[in-house]
Design an enzyme around this catalytic site. Structure first.
Site, PDB file in Angstrom:
ATOM      1  N   HIS A   1      52.910  74.250  48.637  1.00 55.41           N
ATOM      2  CA  HIS A   1      52.129  73.031  48.407  1.00 55.41           C
ATOM      3  C   HIS A   1      52.403  72.487  47.005  1.00 55.41           C
ATOM      4  CE1 HIS A   1      48.417  70.471  48.613  1.00 55.41           C
ATOM      5  NE2 HIS A   1      48.471  70.647  47.301  1.00 55.41           N
ATOM      6  N   GLU A   2      52.285  73.356  46.015  1.00 48.21           N
ATOM      7  CA  GLU A   2      52.511  72.925  44.644  1.00 48.21           C
ATOM      8  C   GLU A   2      53.991  72.596  44.401  1.00 48.21           C
ATOM      9  OE1 GLU A   2      50.111  72.225  42.653  1.00 48.21           O
ATOM     10  OE2 GLU A   2      48.607  72.988  44.058  1.00 48.21           O
TER      11      GLU A   2
ATOM     12  N   HIS B   1      54.550  68.985  45.124  1.00 46.62           N
ATOM     13  CA  HIS B   1      54.225  68.147  43.965  1.00 46.62           C
ATOM     14  C   HIS B   1      55.340  68.214  42.922  1.00 46.62           C
ATOM     15  CE1 HIS B   1      50.187  67.394  45.342  1.00 46.62           C
ATOM     16  NE2 HIS B   1      49.783  68.648  45.207  1.00 46.62           N
TER      17      HIS B   1
END
Length: 377
Positions: free
Chosen positions: A25-26, A29
């Site tokens: 998920h990170e 980003h």
């Protein structure tokens, strides 16, 4: 006899489920931020004090925190939870400020923020696509193969060979659709449209309530219509068909989750069914004890959960940032800092309240409150 996967297996399974999902998920980003030329100052798996880490040649500190319940990527210029620039940002040299998060146009900031939840959905799609290639896609039609005696289906006049077309107006493309619809609606009265000998008919019935206890001691109720499927049909798919199948399975899973959440919001299901990290850990251990495929399936479901929750328009979450970026795009100027500050305080309070609620529920699912009541009594 109740089976218990054990504490160590549960911790291992929890780490295998949550760790990679938070990291990816990170990473979503991070990579989109890098694409737009934003410097990442820190990438952390876990919160709190750093256990260990390393700094790469770009100046990004990759680290692990002692509390493994999440993670974050901190971009240059992203100096507070509301992602608002402050005096320190204004004092940066122009070249350095150009590499900060806040220096980027709103559409780039929105894509950077959205990349995390989108990555979660992509993970689920790829997992389901892999299962589709290995096992095939379940195309068993919503046709009655048999009817249980004294069941809601029998009382409504359904018979073998009838094809269920829709329930409460929702199309039933496969028997799996029918099963997912009914399992969430114990004791509810639903309308059924079906085809009998080529003739379209309509009826209504009240689903039975089945109380079950699984091998791990978990108790739950599910709805039952009282029909059995016909011969199972699994369609083999190649690489080109697997991805659309993965998208469809992800969409169906999200729809099932939204169904359950809607029932909790409207009071048709108990709020006790909401769970948090402790329950995820418990379920992870149970699924790992059933085998790796079961755990991988759970990872896909949890990934969809993470993607959906993070897109909710709640300050402190990715969806809250996207909400304010949408307002900024419409107004052509950022939301006032004081408004953002109060909104994010409210968002933090809401998240903490939800965390407290799900923790109470999680401890209840472990029997903690029942044991305490017995001790007090």
């Amino acid at each position: 006899m109740t089976q218990n996967p054990g504490f160590l297996l549960t911790i291992l399974a929890f780490a295998l489920v949550l760790g990679p999902l938070v990291f990816l998920h990170e990473l979503g980003h991070y990579f989109v931020g890098r694409w737009f030329g934003v410097k990442a100052e820190a990438f952390s798996v876990g919160f709190g004090r750093e256990i260990f880490g390393v700094t790469d040649r770009r100046g990004t500190r990759w680290k692990f925190g002692w509390l493994p319940l999440g993670g974050y990527v901190r971009f240059a210029g992203d100096m507070n939870p509301a992602s608002q620039p402050d005096a320190q940002w204004l004092e940066l040299p122009a070249a350095e400020r150009a590499r900060t998060f806040q220096a980027k146009p709103v559409w780039q900031r929105a894509l950077i923020v959205a990349a995390g939840p989108v990555t979660n959905f992509i993970i689920a799609i790829l997992i389901f696509a892999a299962f589709a290639m290995i096992l095939g896609v379940d195309r068993t039609p919503a046709t009655v193969g048999g009817v249980l005696a004294n069941s809601p289906a029998a009382e409504a006049g359904l018979s073998a060979g009838d094809r269920i077309v829709s329930m409460d107006g929702r199309s039933m493309e496969s028997f799996k659709d029918l099963a997912n619809f009914t399992v969430l609606r114990p004791a509810e009265t639903v309308s059924v449209t079906y085809r009998h000998d080529g003739e379209l008919r309509k009826t209504s019935l009240t689903l039975a309530t089945i109380h079950e206890r699984d091998r791990f001691g978990n108790e739950f109720s599910r709805g039952q219509i009282g029909i059995a499927p016909g011969a199972p049909v699994y369609q083999p798919v190649g690489v080109l068909q697997a991805l659309p199948a993965g998208v469809q399975m992800t969409r169906d899973t999200l729809g099932w989750m939204l169904d359950g959440l809607g029932q909790i919001v409207t009071g048709r299901r108990s709020v006790d069914e909401l769970g948090g990290p402790i329950r995820i850990a418990k379920i992870s251990g149970e699924q790992l004890s059933l085998g790796l495929p079961a755990l991988i399936s759970l990872i896909a479901v949890i990934s969809i959960n993470l993607g959906f929750i993070n897109l909710l328009p709640v300050p402190m979450l990715d969806g809250g940032h996207l909400f304010f970026y949408a307002i900024e795009a419409i107004r052509r100027k950022p939301v006032e800092p004081q408004v953002m500050e109060w909104a994010f305080r409210g968002g933090l309070a809401a998240i903490l309240a939800l965390f407290l609620l799900v923790t109470i529920n999680d401890l209840g699912s472990l029997g903690v409150w029942h044991s305490l009541a017995g001790l007090i009594g």
